[in-house]
Design an enzyme around this catalytic site. Structure first.
Site, PDB file in Angstrom:
ATOM      1  N   ASP A 160      29.405 -15.290 -41.211  1.00 21.12           N
ATOM      2  CA  ASP A 160      29.442 -14.013 -41.929  1.00 21.12           C
ATOM      3  C   ASP A 160      30.838 -13.724 -42.488  1.00 21.12           C
ATOM      4  OD1 ASP A 160      30.494 -13.761 -39.381  1.00 21.12           O
ATOM      5  OD2 ASP A 160      29.159 -12.159 -38.747  1.00 21.12           O
ATOM      6  N   ASP A 190      18.315  -7.704 -31.987  1.00 22.85           N
ATOM      7  CA  ASP A 190      18.451  -6.487 -31.173  1.00 22.85           C
ATOM      8  C   ASP A 190      18.709  -5.235 -32.012  1.00 22.85           C
ATOM      9  OD1 ASP A 190      20.874  -7.625 -31.883  1.00 22.85           O
ATOM     10  OD2 ASP A 190      21.948  -6.812 -30.172  1.00 22.85           O
ATOM     11  N   ASP A 218      19.856  -8.973 -36.953  1.00 22.72           N
ATOM     12  CA  ASP A 218      19.720  -9.737 -35.718  1.00 22.72           C
ATOM     13  C   ASP A 218      18.621  -9.117 -34.861  1.00 22.72           C
ATOM     14  OD1 ASP A 218      21.635 -11.547 -36.440  1.00 22.72           O
ATOM     15  OD2 ASP A 218      23.235 -10.661 -35.237  1.00 22.72           O
ATOM     16  N   ASP A 249      14.045 -20.067 -34.850  1.00 25.62           N
ATOM     17  CA  ASP A 249      14.481 -21.384 -34.368  1.00 25.62           C
ATOM     18  C   ASP A 249      14.229 -21.538 -32.863  1.00 25.62           C
ATOM     19  OD1 ASP A 249      15.346 -21.870 -36.901  1.00 25.62           O
ATOM     20  OD2 ASP A 249      17.478 -21.987 -36.446  1.00 25.62           O
TER      21      ASP A 249
END
Length: 413
Positions: A238, A147, A145, A90
């Site tokens: 989540d 990282d 994610d 995005d």
């Protein structure tokens, strides 16, 4: 008139005390989890289980880590014909071009990888996951994610519990790439390690609700659909989906032995942003899901109690602020109203909260040390520092919780 601050102060004290009791029972149950873990690791399972898995990588302006992430995922030790990678980008900056080039490079190697770019970013991360899941080829969905750098055998190990068709989600343990970077990252690791051991393990051993942590976990695709799919009406999509799925009867599994290294926020502003979203999102989930939990007839009392303090754990920051603001008025009342002497004597027993919480965090930290003396030395240094930073962030986090309870909406940052 003096009763009003006493009552408010007492409620805040009582909440913190009850929270500490929940934490101590989780520490006890974590010992049971560790025994179960040893048995699980000792089992030799010869049955081959390699279902089709889709890995989703949600990104937003992550140009410094996107190539590292995609390279890591492409190198996972799992049959290529059973693996699909969806890059959900995005981004509004150079990440788009960088990621497209990396995806093309990986695709040229014969790996099933697709690049999905949205321009409106509606629903933020939840919206991206919802849109991509409709087209996912896999029966199971792994999410990372930007990282995170999972171990090569991550998928192989994490899909094994799904042999049980009642299992809807499996969560791994977060590790920390930059834990030693600064005192701030060390203290974050200290707190997160307690969650990714005592809390998740204790709740799992007690058959209570646990949560998907937004990344480094795998979902059964059918469980996501059965629970109503990804929804963007909270900042912690989540936690929200976790509770909706478990209320539907899906079992969750926590595998502490499977690790997923990631980066911790290295500066205070980044930490505050993360904490604000987590705490506000949790409060929004209280509004949305706590009533459903309490009304569920098939849940045991212990599970409901654990769910209350699981969902409402960020409320402790409001309690801390209340105690701080009322400390001087309460001291004045104590010194000037003799008739409340017995009440204050009873309240002093709540001081047991501190050693209880110390034991909770000690249980987490000590498991990593062969030398208990060395562990104790580090603990005596880190625990007060951790409390100090938590106190320092309490007003900031309390404002986030209040916004969540009041229904004030904000962007996913």
């Amino acid at each position: 008139m003096e009763l009003i601050p006493i009552i408010i102060y007492g409620i805040a004290l009582l909440f913190i005390f009850c929270y500490s009791l929940i934490q101590i029972q989780l520490a006890v149950k974590y010992k049971r989890y560790q025994k179960q873990q040893k048995l699980r690791l000792a089992e030799v399972d010869c049955e081959k289980f390699e279902p089709k898995v889709t890995i989703q990588l949600p990104l937003f302006n992550e140009k410094y880590v996107t190539e590292r992430l995609i390279d890591c995922i492409a190198a996972l030790d799992y049959p290529q014909d059973k693996l699909e990678i969806q890059v959900l980008d995005d981004s509004t900056d150079d990440t788009v071009e960088i990621t497209q080039a990396k995806v093309a490079e990986i695709k040229a190697k014969g790996i099933d990888i697709v690049y999905l770019h949205r321009t409106d970013r509606s629903g933020y991360k939840a919206g991206a996951l919802a849109a991509a899941t409709e087209d996912a080829k896999g029966d199971f969905i792994a999410i990372f994610d930007a990282d995170f750098l999972p171990e090569k055998d991550f998928v192989k190990r994490m899909v094994q519990p799904f042999k049980d068709e009642k299992v809807g989600m499996v969560q791994s343990r977060w590790e920390h790439i930059n834990e030693s970077y600064s005192m701030l990252t060390k203290l974050q690791a200290f707190g997160l390690d307690a969650h990714f051991s005592v809390e998740q393990g204790g709740r799992n051993a007690g058959h209570h609700f646990i949560n998907f942590n937004g990344t480094a976990g795998i979902w059964r695709k059918n469980a996501i659909a059965d629970a109503g799919g990804w929804q963007a009406d909270t900042l912690t999509e989540d936690l929200d989906l976790s509770y909706r799925a478990q209320l539907k009867g899906w079992d969750f599994v926590f595998l502490e032995e499977v690790r997923a290294p990631a980066e911790l926020p290295a500066v205070m502003n980044a930490l505050k942003t993360q904490q604000f979203r987590w705490n506000k999102g949790a409060a929004e989930c209280v509004r949305k899901n706590l009533g459903k939990v309490l009304r569920a007839e098939d849940l045991l009392f212990g599970t409901k109690m654990n769910a209350i303090f699981h969902l409402m754990n960020s409320t402790i920051f409001i309690c801390i602020v209340i105690l701080a603001l009322l400390s001087i008025p309460i001291l004045s009342i104590k010194n000037n109203f003799e008739e409340y002497k017995m009440l204050f004597l009873v309240a002093s027993s709540f001081l047991v909260t501190l050693p209880i919480l110390a034991y909770f965090y000690w249980t987490s930290m000590s498991r990593n040390y062969t030398s208990k003396a060395k562990a104790f030395f580090h603990f005596v240094f880190l625990f007060p520092m951790f409390l100090a930073v938590s106190m320092g962030l309490s007003l900031h986090n309390a404002m986030a919780v209040l916004e969540g309870y009041l229904g004030k909406k904000s962007a996913f940052i």
